[in-house]
Design an enzyme around this catalytic site. Structure first.
Site, PDB file in Angstrom:
ATOM      1  N   CYS A  71      19.294  20.931  82.060  1.00 20.23           N
ATOM      2  CA  CYS A  71      20.425  20.552  82.353  1.00 20.23           C
ATOM      3  C   CYS A  71      20.795  19.958  83.997  1.00 20.23           C
ATOM      4  CB  CYS A  71      21.038  22.436  82.148  1.00 20.23           C
ATOM      5  SG  CYS A  71      20.690  23.777  83.944  1.00 20.23           S
ATOM      6  N   HIS A 110      22.078  28.159  85.121  1.00 17.00           N
ATOM      7  CA  HIS A 110      22.527  26.985  84.280  1.00 17.00           C
ATOM      8  C   HIS A 110      24.403  25.987  85.070  1.00 17.00           C
ATOM      9  CE1 HIS A 110      23.733  24.125  80.915  1.00 17.00           C
ATOM     10  NE2 HIS A 110      24.938  24.684  80.761  1.00 17.00           N
ATOM     11  N   ASP A 125      29.787  20.138  79.701  1.00 18.96           N
ATOM     12  CA  ASP A 125      28.147  20.441  78.530  1.00 18.96           C
ATOM     13  C   ASP A 125      27.600  19.544  77.945  1.00 18.96           C
ATOM     14  OD1 ASP A 125      25.740  21.609  79.212  1.00 18.96           O
ATOM     15  OD2 ASP A 125      26.267  23.694  79.621  1.00 18.96           O
TER      16      ASP A 125
END
Length: 273
Positions: A71, A110, A125
């Site tokens: 991420c 995250h 995202d």
């Protein structure tokens, strides 16, 4: 390399030839192309190597070397691209509840992005792995929102928000987040923990994901799964390290950094039969 991503090189990696204006259409097209072109993978921490989060290293790895990442790598790279294009964007942090009990208390490990366009805030995202959203999601509605893949919804919980995805007939909680200011140092600290802790699944397990047309490809050690937007899936066990490496290259489109070292790590960690 400079302190900013070479946009021309990045767009070639994505096969993008569209507008460079900070519009919702540009954002949606770039996000979709990013998650289809750049795989999610954890080969670097799995091999015991350092995950470096400066822009030069990220561009070299994800753009130049044909690799992917997790991420922080994806979203820091994408954030730099958006800022160069004139978007009003910043990073956030989320607590991951995917595969956790709703009463769990996970850490904020995250990274995601908030992008403001014409006064409206969108969740973006590019690095959640198995269920990375494939389009921007509006914050000021709890209604289901269509994407090129599954429907998602963003629920306002007062001081925080929840991101949920609909798998078949069931809404599944992916993560919760708020709008606390996050600095690069915050991401570096969390990334170091995820890439070094002996029980982190990014250290102990091989993980990969890539979005395809109308499907998602995921890999957990030697288990390869194809998931569809209606919630159905097909899974099979891969026949040893050689097939795992072949699937990483052919399906996930990862340019393997060191096939022999990866084969040895798979065998030593006992994650492939």
């Amino acid at each position: 390399m400079s302190d900013s991503v070479d946009l021309n090189a990045y767009f070639r990696r994505l096969g993008y030839q569209g507008e460079r204006r900070p519009t919702l259409a540009t954002l949606a097209e770039l996000q979709h192309r990013h998650v289809r072109s750049l795989p999610f993978e954890n080969l670097t921490p799995f091999l015991g190597e350092e995950v470096v989060l400066d822009i030069g290293a990220l561009e070299r790895k994800l753009v130049g070397d044909g690799r992917g990442g997790y991420c922080y790598e994806h979203n820091l790279l994408f954030l730099d691209v958006l800022n160069q294009l004139g978007f009003q964007a910043r990073g956030l942090a989320a607590r991951v509840f995917w595969k956790e009990h709703p009463d769990a208390r996970p850490p904020a490990t995250h990274m995601l992005l908030a992008v403001v366009i014409d006064g409206e805030t969108w969740l973006v995202d590019t690095g959640f792995g198995a269920l990375t959203p494939t389009g921007p999601l509006k914050l000021d509605t709890g209604d289901p929102q269509t994407t090129p893949h599954e429907p998602f919804r963003v629920l306002n919980r007062g001081e925080s928000y929840q991101l949920q995805a609909r798998l078949g007939d069931t809404w599944r909680l992916l993560y919760s987040f708020d709008f606390r200011e996050m600095w690069l140092a915050d991401y570096q600290l969390a990334s170091w923990y995820l890439s070094h802790h002996p029980r982190s699944h990014f250290v102990t397990d091989l993980v990969a994901a890539r979005v395809g047309q109308g499907r998602r490809h995921t890999l957990l050690n030697d288990r390869y799964t194809v998931r569809y937007p209606d919630g159905t899936s097909q899974a099979r066990a891969l026949a040893g390290p050689d097939e795992v490496l072949a699937v990483l290259e052919q399906v996930f489109r990862v340019r393997l950094p060191s096939p022999q070292a990866l084969r040895l790590a798979l065998e030593e960690k006992g994650v492939v039969r």
